[in-house]
Scaffold this motif. Structure first.
Motif, PDB file in Angstrom:
ATOM      1  N   MET A  13      10.463   3.732  74.465  1.00  0.00           N
ATOM      2  CA  MET A  13      10.781   3.193  73.137  1.00  0.00           C
ATOM      3  C   MET A  13      10.247   1.776  72.935  1.00  0.00           C
ATOM      4  SD  MET A  13      14.840   2.613  73.738  1.00  0.00           S
ATOM      5  CE  MET A  13      15.532   1.077  74.397  1.00  0.00           C
ATOM      6  N   ASN A  20      17.835  -3.372  63.889  1.00  0.00           N
ATOM      7  CA  ASN A  20      17.021  -2.283  64.435  1.00  0.00           C
ATOM      8  C   ASN A  20      17.313  -2.071  65.913  1.00  0.00           C
ATOM      9  OD1 ASN A  20      15.615  -1.486  62.121  1.00  0.00           O
ATOM     10  ND2 ASN A  20      14.104  -3.105  62.371  1.00  0.00           N
ATOM     11  N   HIS A  21      17.479  -3.173  66.644  1.00  0.00           N
ATOM     12  CA  HIS A  21      17.796  -3.075  68.067  1.00  0.00           C
ATOM     13  C   HIS A  21      19.168  -2.430  68.277  1.00  0.00           C
ATOM     14  CE1 HIS A  21      18.280  -4.095  72.292  1.00  0.00           C
ATOM     15  NE2 HIS A  21      19.445  -4.638  71.986  1.00  0.00           N
ATOM     16  N   GLN A  24      18.966   1.278  67.501  1.00  0.00           N
ATOM     17  CA  GLN A  24      18.225   1.951  68.561  1.00  0.00           C
ATOM     18  C   GLN A  24      19.089   2.119  69.815  1.00  0.00           C
ATOM     19  OE1 GLN A  24      15.261  -0.210  70.929  1.00  0.00           O
ATOM     20  NE2 GLN A  24      13.735   1.290  70.224  1.00  0.00           N
ATOM     21  N   ARG A  65      15.220   4.466  66.263  1.00  0.00           N
ATOM     22  CA  ARG A  65      16.117   3.554  65.560  1.00  0.00           C
ATOM     23  C   ARG A  65      16.810   4.166  64.351  1.00  0.00           C
ATOM     24  NH1 ARG A  65      12.672   0.185  61.624  1.00  0.00           N
ATOM     25  NH2 ARG A  65      10.587   1.055  61.865  1.00  0.00           N
TER      26      ARG A  65
END
Length: 263
Positions: A13, A20-21, A24, A65
């Motif tokens: 990934m 977004n992190h 995800q 994500r």
């Protein structure tokens, strides 16, 4: 069965920050616990099958994500080919899951196969673990494993996407997945290797030992560059050599492959 865990997913990934992190991390951590068992159930159980599956879901989920398409779904309104015959169906049955289940008809058809009322509760398709099962069911329905066995990225992508959208991105993910899985398989070989035996070599490694391997392959009549880089070309030649010698054609150079090369 190849071990597919959080470390493998982290190797594939991309890196994000902020929201977004967080998204995800939530998705990857949720699916990693059941990934291996689920893939085995659907016979996605060889290095090529797993690598292609991971590449496709990585692309379709925008790098793990999201399990819901970013668009509103309004573009699907009135799409009778998707079964969207009632007002609001476009938004209600927008793309969800790791491989983007879309349209009322598809939600209706897939739900009973996994024991969920997806038509009545379409939001369930975006739940990470459920989205993994949906992706595998989609994979099975379209018999995509047969394309993986031929390492045919074009046909795999067409079966998933209907076209070739994002092909280069899918190819990049596929390369990363193959490298990550080769590392996992090499570790398994190393665990079974005898002390003082030759090192286990795999895709992604570089150095004099790889160059020695390539020289031995050349000596056996296999046209591979002696550049000390165990890349895709060397892996392909190793697999061919293993196949010809009736060894497990996994592309990993362990004790049996070394013995055959030196014989």
């Amino acid at each position: 069965m190849i071990a597919v865990d959080l470390d493998v997913l982290h190797s594939i990934m991309p890196r994000f920050s902020g929201t977004n992190h967080s998204n995800q991390a939530r998705i990857v951590e949720a699916i990693s616990g059941s990934m291996q068992e689920t893939l085995e159930k659907y016979e996605i159980n060889t290095a090529l099958r797993v690598a292609h599956f991971l590449a496709q879901i990585a692309h379709e989920s925008a790098g793990f994500r999201t399990t819901e398409e970013f668009a509103s779904g309004a573009a699907y309104e009135g799409r009778s080919d998707l079964g969207n015959t009632q007002p609001g169906d476009g938004r209600r049955y927008k793309g969800r899951g790791l491989l983007q289940l879309t349209g009322r008809a598809n939600y209706r058809a897939l739900g009973p196969k996994i024991g969920l009322d997806l038509e009545g509760n379409p939001e369930l398709a975006a739940e990470p673990v459920t989205s993994l099962v949906i992706a595998c069911e989609y994979w099975k329905d379209r018999n995509i494993n047969r394309h993986c066995d031929r390492d045919d990225l074009i046909r795999v992508t067409k079966a998933v996407n209907g076209g070739l959208n994002g092909l280069e991105d899918r190819r990049r993910y596929l390369g990363k997945a193959k490298t990550a899985l080769a590392r996992v398989e090499a570790l398994a070989h190393e665990a079974n290797a005898k002390p003082k035996s030759r090192p286990v070599l795999r895709r992604g490694l570089k150095g004099s030992q790889v160059a020695e391997l390539q020289a031995l392959l050349r000596k056996k009549g296999y046209m591979v560059a002696i550049d000390g880089d165990f890349g895709p070309a060397t892996e392909t030649i190793v697999r061919q050599f293993q196949k010809n010698k009736k060894l497990g054609a996994d592309g990993i150079v362990g004790p049996k492959t070394w013995k055959a090369l030196e014989g």
